[in-house]
Design a protein around this motif. Structure first.
Motif, PDB file in Angstrom:
ATOM      1  N   ASP A  50      -9.263   1.422   9.072  1.00  0.00           N
ATOM      2  CA  ASP A  50      -8.312   2.263   9.798  1.00  0.00           C
ATOM      3  C   ASP A  50      -6.900   2.020   9.277  1.00  0.00           C
ATOM      4  O   ASP A  50      -6.103   2.957   9.165  1.00  0.00           O
ATOM      5  N   VAL A  51      -6.602   0.752   8.964  1.00  0.00           N
ATOM      6  CA  VAL A  51      -5.248   0.362   8.570  1.00  0.00           C
ATOM      7  C   VAL A  51      -5.309  -0.610   7.388  1.00  0.00           C
ATOM      8  O   VAL A  51      -6.192  -1.472   7.336  1.00  0.00           O
ATOM      9  N   VAL A  52      -4.370  -0.439   6.452  1.00  0.00           N
ATOM     10  CA  VAL A  52      -4.215  -1.384   5.345  1.00  0.00           C
ATOM     11  C   VAL A  52      -2.836  -2.019   5.462  1.00  0.00           C
ATOM     12  O   VAL A  52      -1.831  -1.317   5.570  1.00  0.00           O
ATOM     13  N   ARG A  80      -4.548   4.571   7.109  1.00  0.00           N
ATOM     14  CA  ARG A  80      -3.105   4.470   7.207  1.00  0.00           C
ATOM     15  C   ARG A  80      -2.642   3.176   6.532  1.00  0.00           C
ATOM     16  O   ARG A  80      -3.157   2.091   6.827  1.00  0.00           O
ATOM     17  N   VAL A  81      -1.666   3.306   5.648  1.00  0.00           N
ATOM     18  CA  VAL A  81      -1.157   2.159   4.896  1.00  0.00           C
ATOM     19  C   VAL A  81       0.197   1.741   5.446  1.00  0.00           C
ATOM     20  O   VAL A  81       1.098   2.568   5.602  1.00  0.00           O
ATOM     21  N   VAL A  82       0.330   0.462   5.730  1.00  0.00           N
ATOM     22  CA  VAL A  82       1.592  -0.107   6.197  1.00  0.00           C
ATOM     23  C   VAL A  82       2.064  -1.113   5.155  1.00  0.00           C
ATOM     24  O   VAL A  82       1.331  -2.037   4.796  1.00  0.00           O
ATOM     25  N   MET A  83       3.271  -0.911   4.652  1.00  0.00           N
ATOM     26  CA  MET A  83       3.798  -1.801   3.620  1.00  0.00           C
ATOM     27  C   MET A  83       4.362  -3.078   4.235  1.00  0.00           C
ATOM     28  O   MET A  83       4.989  -3.040   5.300  1.00  0.00           O
ATOM     29  N   LEU A  84       4.136  -4.184   3.557  1.00  0.00           N
ATOM     30  CA  LEU A  84       4.680  -5.476   3.975  1.00  0.00           C
ATOM     31  C   LEU A  84       5.824  -5.855   3.044  1.00  0.00           C
ATOM     32  O   LEU A  84       5.679  -5.801   1.825  1.00  0.00           O
ATOM     33  N   THR A  85       6.943  -6.229   3.614  1.00  0.00           N
ATOM     34  CA  THR A  85       8.101  -6.568   2.798  1.00  0.00           C
ATOM     35  C   THR A  85       8.884  -7.709   3.431  1.00  0.00           C
ATOM     36  O   THR A  85       8.738  -7.993   4.616  1.00  0.00           O
TER      37      THR A  85
END
Length: 222
Positions: A50-52, A80-85
């Motif tokens: 569902d989410v990355v 859905r892709v969520v970026m990590l920063t």
């Protein structure tokens, strides 16, 4: 509903930390991990999460290219892709939003913030506070898009859809759009969805990017 998550980060200690946190949460489950962008795409295609949670900087291909490949695969439309920063205003975040990321999270977020963010994105809702999304988009549009690009794409929208899209870019929720334009939140949501379909936008974040890139909204307006 159990939310299935893929963790993509080249640092094993980061992945271990996220996994330990999510393993303690009943409705969130890690279905795969990846240490580089190529393996991340492969893991997503194999597990259909569902989410990355996608780190921006990784070896092989970076998180932006991995996100582009995921977004371009119609079989993965629901992912859905969520970026990590590490930084709130990252030079790569705007590109990630352009290519289909649903938003971004800081790696030093609180555990409850992470859980809530994953659930929110999995439910198809806007992840980021609209003002934060807008500030990121405005910053990089200011630097990279001096003139409107692809303004003709807006020709496919009705006048009302353009109005609604401009308000989305200004950070309005569906309820606030309804109040502003004297319509129900459901009607506002319908207009947002139609604009997204016509423009090929995966989510509201991409709709905001397109509003600026096409010149529908100018930096500094509202």
């Amino acid at each position: 509903m159990t939310v299935r998550v893929v963790l993509a980060d080249d640092q094993s200690v980061v992945r271990a930390g996220f996994r330990a946190l999510l393993d303690l949460t009943d409705d969130l489950v890690v279905v795969a991990e990846a240490a580089d962008g190529i393996r991340a795409v492969e893991a997503v295609r194999t597990t259909r999460p569902d989410v990355v949670l996608m780190d921006i900087r990784m070896p092989g291909i970076d998180g932006i290219e991995a996100t582009r490949r995921i977004a371009a695969d119609r079989a993965l439309d629901q992912v859905r892709v969520v970026m990590l920063t590490t930084y709130q205003v990252d030079a790569y975040i705007f590109e990630a939003l352009r290519w289909g990321a649903a938003g971004f999270l800081l790696k030093d977020m609180e555990p409850d913030e992470l859980r809530t963010a994953i659930r929110t994105v999995a439910a198809g809702q806007s992840l980021l506070a609209p003002a934060v999304t807008r500030s990121v988009v405005e910053e990089f549009v200011r630097l990279r898009v001096p003139e409107a690009l692809g303004a003709e794409r807006l020709d496919h929208l009705t006048g009302r859809e353009r109005e609604v899209m401009a308000l989305v870019a200004a950070g309005f929720t569906n309820a606030e759009i309804g109040t502003e334009l004297t319509m129900s939140p459901l009607t506002a949501k319908t207009h947002v969805s139609r604009a997204m379909i016509k423009l090929g936008a995966r989510d509201r974040a991409q709709l905001v990017v397109l509003a600026y890139e096409t010149g529908l909204v100018r930096v500094g307006e509202r």
